[in-house]
Design an enzyme around this catalytic site. Structure first.
Site, PDB file in Angstrom:
ATOM      1  N   CYS A 250       0.749  -1.262   0.215  1.00  0.00           N
ATOM      2  CA  CYS A 250      -0.055   0.125   0.214  1.00  0.00           C
ATOM      3  C   CYS A 250       0.870   1.229   0.005  1.00  0.00           C
ATOM      4  O   CYS A 250       1.648   1.384  -1.099  1.00  0.00           O
ATOM      5  CB  CYS A 250      -0.735  -0.153   1.239  1.00  0.00           C
ATOM      6  SG  CYS A 250      -2.525   1.078   0.911  1.00  0.00           S
TER       7      CYS A 250
ATOM      8  N   GLU B 297      -2.211  -9.236   3.535  1.00  0.00           N
ATOM      9  CA  GLU B 297      -2.511  -9.430   4.716  1.00  0.00           C
ATOM     10  C   GLU B 297      -3.919  -9.767   5.289  1.00  0.00           C
ATOM     11  O   GLU B 297      -4.015 -10.187   6.381  1.00  0.00           O
ATOM     12  CB  GLU B 297      -1.888  -8.509   5.859  1.00  0.00           C
ATOM     13  CG  GLU B 297      -2.432  -7.406   6.351  1.00  0.00           C
ATOM     14  CD  GLU B 297      -2.293  -6.245   5.253  1.00  0.00           C
ATOM     15  OE1 GLU B 297      -1.870  -6.706   4.116  1.00  0.00           O
ATOM     16  OE2 GLU B 297      -2.689  -5.075   5.440  1.00  0.00           O
TER      17      GLU B 297
ATOM     18  N   HIS C 250      -3.714  -5.490   0.211  1.00  0.00           N
ATOM     19  CA  HIS C 250      -3.373  -5.849   1.216  1.00  0.00           C
ATOM     20  C   HIS C 250      -3.408  -7.346   1.345  1.00  0.00           C
ATOM     21  O   HIS C 250      -4.319  -7.975   1.730  1.00  0.00           O
ATOM     22  CB  HIS C 250      -4.200  -5.568   2.327  1.00  0.00           C
ATOM     23  CG  HIS C 250      -4.122  -3.867   2.511  1.00  0.00           C
ATOM     24  ND1 HIS C 250      -3.519  -3.299   3.467  1.00  0.00           N
ATOM     25  CD2 HIS C 250      -4.720  -2.836   1.837  1.00  0.00           C
ATOM     26  CE1 HIS C 250      -3.509  -1.913   3.618  1.00  0.00           C
ATOM     27  NE2 HIS C 250      -4.186  -1.738   2.479  1.00  0.00           N
TER      28      HIS C 250
END
Lengths: 1067, 376
Positions: B260, B345, B343
């Site tokens: 990001c 994650e 993202h």
């Protein structure tokens, strides 16, 4: 990957007749598939035995076979037509099972036919219980402790190990047929035996009960490049244990945090990757509400009822995309039709909530066991869309057409607290209403939760509705919070008319506005006008009309027919869809209103605009306020649409076609009598009565047998044939206890030949595409009769009379559009039984076999054309040299305690068609298509009422001559013996063994012929015998006419192999 | 029941004068910021605690928020960073075994002004058509002209300058993995989401969280096996100092993984360009194609700026957004680095791209092996 170059000609297998567990969703899926494949430039062959479908329409495929869905027939088509591939995953369980059998036999390989969508290993991994378990173990996904067994003893042994209660799930059966919960050894013995018998491979799974866990579903898709996405998640209102087809379902999941959601999503993607499905797949999970434990319950590697729901809930067309994937495209190459810009390789997000509510047939089958479990019982469903759960739920209740506008049910309102507390423990179709009543009277959520195991979230939301209803009744709108109450009540889904009813107060009406369904929660501009109503600031439908300069377009509302139910099935969707297509063709904006997620009519590209809404006066009014249509068409949406006529007239929406007052004239007994008198057409003598006394007197005057029915009916609801005073009294007691406002009609019952016509009329001329003759004598509901086109026994004179009468009626009623007339021919005389100035259930099939596009013509006529302008000669269309036989299909095996005897009340859920040059061949085909194995040996058990005994003699002789062993119950046996028919007498079920029960269990009986004067009540001997036959999958005939037709067909000696296959596009 | 508690009026006012009337939840007051919408149907707690939302007013497009309440585990940082919160409806009786409080309790505790019962779809459409706007959420009476003028002035004065400095850790933090693969990662905290840390730990990395201003000297003292450039709020062009540091990190030669804002900063450090997007990508359903694998993955996203390009000699685009073709990932030729805009994650969102963490650890192990060879 673009289109596979090795695919040019695809065979699509449909799902056959509508039965419980396999309904209209497969017509929707199949239609999308055929359209997508044709658009991809492929040659499409289609086989489906169901003539009421849109997919069997000429334009849908290059060649269409309305033929029995049997291995032999499909093999013949493959040999004759040489398709290079077969699409197996769009035709429900039926299509999948057939494809698998063809593949496993090596037939597909031998004929160089590729199996698209799924492969044999995939299907076995998903459907064979042991392989499924093994696969889950391999990829580390949890399943419920279970064991596949093939005998009852094994089942009992395993249950001892894991403890009761256990669930029984038979392998390879539709909608979980034959499964259930067993709480004891005794119950398990019964359920396991039944399940083993119903499973085509004699296999059932015994597993530990996980009652109380949440039931969650994911619809996932995968392509050959291994792109995987989830289309939609769904959460069942009812915890695990009630079949998802019988559950209220919401989308998306509501009570899962992202952690739980992603856990299950990841699991679903792992499963589809392991299965290597190329297309859509449904994964069902059970999730422990107390922790992160879950179990994979079931995987369906094909499009399903849930995928239809997911498609309509999100706007993502799963069936279409699954078809494109099957022929080689990948998700990133396919465009999302809704945005028109972004690819199909994404996950839809929505900014509303969807509720699915099942429609059960218990209004028809009052004696059926209403308990819900692992075996599906609903015939159809509705979907509603709202900004909140409460609003969507209120819309659902209206859409399902039970006659309620809130969840309050009078009988529960009157019940004691004790009774409600007791009712909470029952799991039946009325559970949501019982829960609501409990909430209404303030029973604690905790208690309700403990008894029902329904998640607190749902209970709390329902409580909002209950509290609001109570406040409206008790506080009205005049206190200091009245204005706010009104606003909130509207927002949570109460109609103004409901609020008025509850408060007794008048206030200015405010109609709902509309929001768009766009797959992306507003992130991208959508191209597809698919709307739902809500009370909010911005009316997107209005903006849409403005932005697209559509305000001045000619717009016509077309109503769908709501949920599939007995008496109002897929055929009305066929009509609504064709009407919309023709309107579009004529340059009108076709605006469809419907709420059935299983249908083609609610596909976003069928109409110019789609409103997914309940079909009630006020809901429709809101649409009218926004659309300002130039007219509405009510002829095609069954009784659901007809019911809106009066309201539309009041709000000055022109009704296209037949004037509403003439629709009334056909339904109102007195007006109807006047009309017949004017036309000089006879009808069976009849009277109108209100009380039991009047009824008995009237019946005596008319002479038995008589037909009794309430004056406004659909699908023969609550109709009986009475043979004596006792029957009349029993019937009148039931009817008068329900406080029917309309009178009861009592008619002389004529045991003649029933004949039916559908006609199109332009006000001057009329066209009858064909006359249909019923095999069963009057008294069996027309929807349950075998129907033959063209008629086989009627003289030209009779036909002329019928044509003449139809013309007189059409003119007298000033029919513009469709009319359906039912006649009985008795002693050479033609009587009218019923006139319906609207589309009927026979329209799709008669359109197909006569090649007259009835709905298209009727729509054109309603918008101003005449028959002559359209190039049609008035009168009876010349008969085709094909014979078409329609045979009804029932779902009795799924509905415990329902009497299978046919009568004036409709019981069938679907139909099949047989088309051939000769009547016998067409009948044979249709019987095979309906599931009859047409066995030529074994036994025939005959048990008939006294009035049928002479006729049964003839039938018995014919079966005996074919070599069948005849068994009969005492009275019948005596009569047969006395007349020289050798037979074995069998004791009744209530008598000591060995009796009929043992005989039926023995496997010696191939056919059962049973008629009785009494029926319905499950305790009766005859009813129990018929149930037993159904449960043993023995072919049951409850009319001698049907039995005679069957025996003729057997006598004929020809089999399917001798009968030509017909491509109906060439008729 | 929130349905029946409509006592306190609240408003959403946009800089163009558009006004939405709703009701208040959370705390009362006035708060301004850039209004952004997110389309995720789950994961509101993760959104509220994601530091990348610093200073923004978040609008949830999904209408039913708070159904499963909030809990102690799903925090993506210590607190909520949003300056306002807008939903259609919030749930007063959440139902989930982990629930510890309602979303309203949470907002009150976090001192956030919330507005509910507005036409959230109309507001979403507005932002989609006009691009992201500044605005305010307020419980003050905007029918009063003076108040209106004052709030409008506040909106016009709203800025969000270098928000990374507000969200980054003040001190280093050490975290040890239970796995014994034990790569050591320096996690540059531009406003990192905890799940980045969790994923690294799960992959067997020990992690040192470094304040955003940390220089190459600070990093060298750790002698890490790799550097993680985290997500974070704000316009990447506002951080020339951080970009200068990152240039040093590149020269250091250890594998770098950026997510990001980290992705954007590394692109700028390589002479690339970034741009402000019309309304950004915020949600859990963004399709991204991994060009190496020729596969599309569904990703979790939250960004209002995007990388436009990097010079050819520096690197090449490895991931593309399938909806709008924007750059979603870069692999660098001039240093051992790769970055993604989305993202991986997750939390909230799909875990489908978690494989990138494995790729990072593989790079670190590869690096160790190479160094060992060099030592011999």
């Amino acid at each position: 990957m673009p289109l596979r170059q090795d695919i040019k000609k695809v065979l699509v297998i449909g799902s056959g007749p509508i039965v419980i567990g396999q309904a209209a969703e497969f017509d929707y899926a199949g239609t999308q598939a055929c359209k997508a494949l044709k658009q991809a430039g492929l040659e499409v062959l289609l086989i489906n035995s169901n003539p009421a479908t849109i997919m069997t329409d000429k334009a849908m495929a290059d060649k269409i076979f309305i033929e029995p869905l049997t291995l032999d027939v499909i093999k013949r088509i493959i040999i004759d037509e040489k398709p290079d591939s077969i699409l197996s995953t769009l035709g429900g369980q039926t299509g999948l099972t057939l494809s698998m059998q063809l593949a496993k036999e090596g037939f597909l390989d031998a004929h160089d036919v590729k199996l698209l969508g799924a492969n044999v290993e995939t299907i076995d991994k998903a459907e064979d219980r042991q392989e499924f378990k093994d696969m889950m173990q391999k990829i580390g996904e949890p399943v419920v402790p279970s064991k596949v067994v093939t005998t009852v003893d094994e089942a009992l042994e395993f249950a001892d190990q894991i403890g009761y209660p256990v669930v029984v799930r038979p392998a390879f059966t539709l909608g979980g047929t034959g499964g259930g919960f067993a709480h004891s050894e005794e119950e398990l013995r019964e359920i396991a035996r039944n399940g083993l018998r119903l499973s085509p491979i004699t296999q059932v799974l015994i597993e530990r009960s996980i009652a109380g866990w949440k039931e969650i579903e994911f619809e996932v898709m995968r392509d050959a490049k291994e792109n995987v996405i989830t289309v939609c998640s769904m959460e069942n209102f009812d915890p695990v244990g009630i079949h998802t087809g019988d559950s209220i379902v919401v989308a998306p999941c509501q009570t899962l945090s992202d952690k739980e959601y992603q856990m299950l999503r990841t699991s679903a993607l792992k499963i589809i990757a392991e299965l290597k499905v190329e297309g859509g797949c449904n994964c069902q999970f059970a999730l422990d509400p107390e922790n992160f434990n879950y179990a994979v319950i079931e995987v369906n590697p094909r499009v399903s009822r849930s995928s239809a729901l997911a498609s309509k809930a999100t706007g993502y067309p799963i069936a279409k995309i699954a078809s494109l994937i099957a022929v080689g495209y990948s998700l990133d190459e396919i465009t999302n039709d809704i945005t028109g810009k972004t690819p199909a390789c994404f996950e839809p997000v929505i900014d509303y909530i969807v509720v699915k509510f099942p429609r059960w047939p218990f209004d028809k089958f009052v004696y059926a066991k209403r308990e819900l479990g692992t075996q599906m019982k609903a015939t159809g469903e509705i979907m509603s869309i709202g900004s909140s759960f409460e609003q969507a739920m209120m819309k659902a209740i209206r859409s399902v057409e039970l006659g309620f506008d809130t969840l309050s049910v009078e009988k529960y309102r009157k019940a004691s607290d004790e009774e409600i507390r007791e009712a909470l423990t029952r799991r039946d179709d009325e559970r949501a209403f019982v829960v609501y009543e409990a909430l209404y009277r303030g029973i604690e959520l905790e208690e309700i939760q403990a008894k029902t195991q329904i998640d607190m979230w749902f209970l709390d939301k329902l409580r909002h509705l209950a509290v609001m209803e109570r406040d409206l009744i008790e506080k009205g709108l005049s206190d200091e919070r009245g204005a706010e109450r009104l606003t909130v009540a509207r927002e949570i889904g109460f109609l103004d008319s409901t609020i008025e009813r509850l408060t007794g107060e008048k206030f200015p009406r405010k109609y709902a506005g509309f929001k768009m369904v766009d797959t992306c929660a507003g992130e991208f501009a959508a191209e597809t006008p698919y709307f739902y109503s809500t009370h909010d600031e911005e009316n997107e439908a209005e903006i849409f009309l403005e932005e697209h300069n559509l305000k001045d377009h000619k717009k016509i509302l077309v109503f769908g027919s709501g949920p599939i139910r007995i008496g109002q099935g897929i055929e009305f969707d066929y009509c609504s869809v064709h009407c919309a297509w023709t309107l579009k063709d004529l340059g009108y904006d076709a605006v469809i209103v419907n709420n059935n997620p299983e249908t083609v009519s609610t596909d976003f590209d069928t109409s110019d605009r789609l409103y997914f809404e309940p079909l009630t006066a006020e809901d429709v009014r809101a649409i009218v306020e926004t659309e300002k249509p130039d007219g509405a068409i009510v002829q095609f949406g069954g009784q659901t649409a007809i019911k809106l006529t009066q309201h539309l007239k009041e709000i000055k929406v022109p009704i296209l076609g037949t004037d509403p007052k003439n629709i009334d004239a056909a339904e109102d007994r007195e007006l109807f009598d006047e009309l017949l008198e004017r036309c000089q057409i006879p009808r069976p003598e009849g009277k109108t009565v209100f009380t039991t006394g009047e009824a008995v007197v009237a019946a005596g005057e008319l002479g038995y047998p008589v037909l009794l029915r309430p004056s406004y009916v659909l699908g023969g609801q609550n109709m009986i044939i009475a043979h004596e005073d006792k029957d009349v009294v029993e019937y009148m007691n039931i009817i008068t206890s329900r406080k029917l406002e309309n009178p009861v009609l009592i008619d002389k019952y004529l045991m003649g030949t029933e004949v039916e016509v559908d006609a199109i009329c332009d006000g001057t001329d009329y066209l009858i595409p064909g006359i249909m003759e019923h095999i069963e004598r009057a008294g069996v509901h027309s929807g349950d009769s075998i129907s033959v086109y063209p008629p086989q026994t009627l003289s030209d004179e009779i036909k002329e009379t019928i044509v003449d009468y139809t013309g007189r009626l059409a003119r007298a009623l000033d029919v513009i559009g469709m009319v359906n007339v039912q006649y009985v021919v008795h002693d050479g005389k033609v009587y009218v039984i019923e006139v319906n100035p609207r589309s009927s259930r026979t329209v799709p099939y008669i359109s197909k076999v006569t090649d007259i596009p009835m709905v298209d013509l009727a729509t054109r006529i309603m918008t101003g054309a005449t028959l002559r302008e359209l190039g049609y000669e008035p009168g009876l269309n010349p008969e085709k040299d094909y014979v078409a036989v329609k045979v009804p299909v029932f779902s009795f095996a799924k509905l415990a305690d329902v009497d299978t005897q046919l009568g004036p009340e409709m019981k069938s859920t679907g139909e099949v068609l047989g088309v051939a040059h000769e009547f016998e061949d067409a009948l044979y085909k249709a019987l095979v298509a309906s599931g009859n194995k047409m066995e030529r040996e074994g036994g025939v058990l005959i048990s008939v009422r006294d009035m049928d005994k002479d006729e049964a003699l003839e039938t018995a002789k014919r079966f005996a001559d074919l070599g069948f062993t005849i068994y009969a119950t005492a009275g019948t046996s005596r009569h047969l013996s006395r007349n020289g028919v050798v037979n074995y007498e069998v004791r009744k079920l209530s008598e000591a063994g060995p009796n009929i029960g043992d005989l039926l269990d023995s496997g010696k009986v191939t056919y059962v012929i049973s008629t009785s004067t009494k029926g319905r009540q499950p305790g009766l001997d005859e009813v129990r015998m018929r149930r037993k036959a159904v449960e043993r999958s023995i072919h049951l005939l409850t009319s001698l006419d049907t039995a005679n037709a069957l025996v003729s067909s057997l006598e004929n000696g020809r089999t399917m192999e001798d009968i030509e296959l017909v491509d109906i596009t060439a008729i | 029941m929130s349905y029946f508690k409509r006592d306190k009026r609240a408003y959403v006012l946009l800089e163009d004068g558009t006004l939405f009337k709703g009701f208040n939840f959370g705390v009362e007051g006035t708060s301004t910021g850039e209004i952004v919408f997110t389309t995720g149907m789950t994961g509101y707690q993760e959104v509220l605690t994601d530091p990348s939302y610093y200073g923004q007013i978040v609008l949830q497009t999904y209408p039913l928020i708070g159904n499963y309440g909030v809990n102690n585990d799903d925090m993506e940082s210590v607190k909520s960073w949003v300056s306002g919160y807008i939903v259609k409806e919030w749930c007063e009786e959440p139902s989930n075994f982990r629930t510890t409080a309602t979303i309203n309790d949470f907002l009150v505790r976090q001192n956030i002004v919330g507005v509910w019962d507005i036409d959230s779809r109309a507001l979403t459409r507005k932002i989609r058509e006009h691009g992201t706007m500044n605005g305010a959420v307020t419980t003050e009476d905007l029918d009063d002209p003076e108040t209106y003028a004052r709030v409008m002035k506040l909106i016009r004065e709203t800025d969000n300058i270098r928000p990374v400095t507000k969200v980054t850790s003040k001190k280093k933090g050490w975290f040890y993995s239970r796995e014994n693969r034990a790569n050591h990662v320096a996690l540059m905290d531009y406003g990192y989401k905890r799940n980045i840390l969790r994923m690294l730990l799960q992959e067997g990395c020990n992690v040192t969280v470094m304040p955003a201003e940390s220089t190459i000297d600070d990093i060298k003292r750790l002698n890490p096996d790799g550097i993680m450039l985290s997500n974070g709020p704000g316009n990447p062009e506002d951080y020339p100092d951080l970009i200068a540091n990152i240039k040093d990190f590149m020269a250091y030669g250890k594998p770098i993984f950026g997510i990001c804002l980290g992705h954007q900063l590394l692109a700028l450090a390589n002479g690339g360009k970034t741009r402000k997007m019309r309304f950004g990508h915020r949600g859990l359903n963004q399709p991204v194609k991994d060009l190496n694998l020729d596969r599309v993955f569904v990703t979790s996203q939250n960004h209002g700026y995007a990388v436009e390009s990097v010079p050819e000699e520096a690197g090449f685009v490895s991931h593309v957004n399938m909806n709008d073709g924007s750059c979603e990932g870069i692999e660098y030729k001039n240093c051992a680095a790769f970055t993604v805009q989305f993202h991986p994650e997750a939390s909230a969102g799909p875990n489908d791209t978690g494989y990138l963490f494995r790729k990072f650890t593989d790079m670190m192990e590869q690096g160790q092996r190479t160094r060992l060879k060099g030592d011999q």
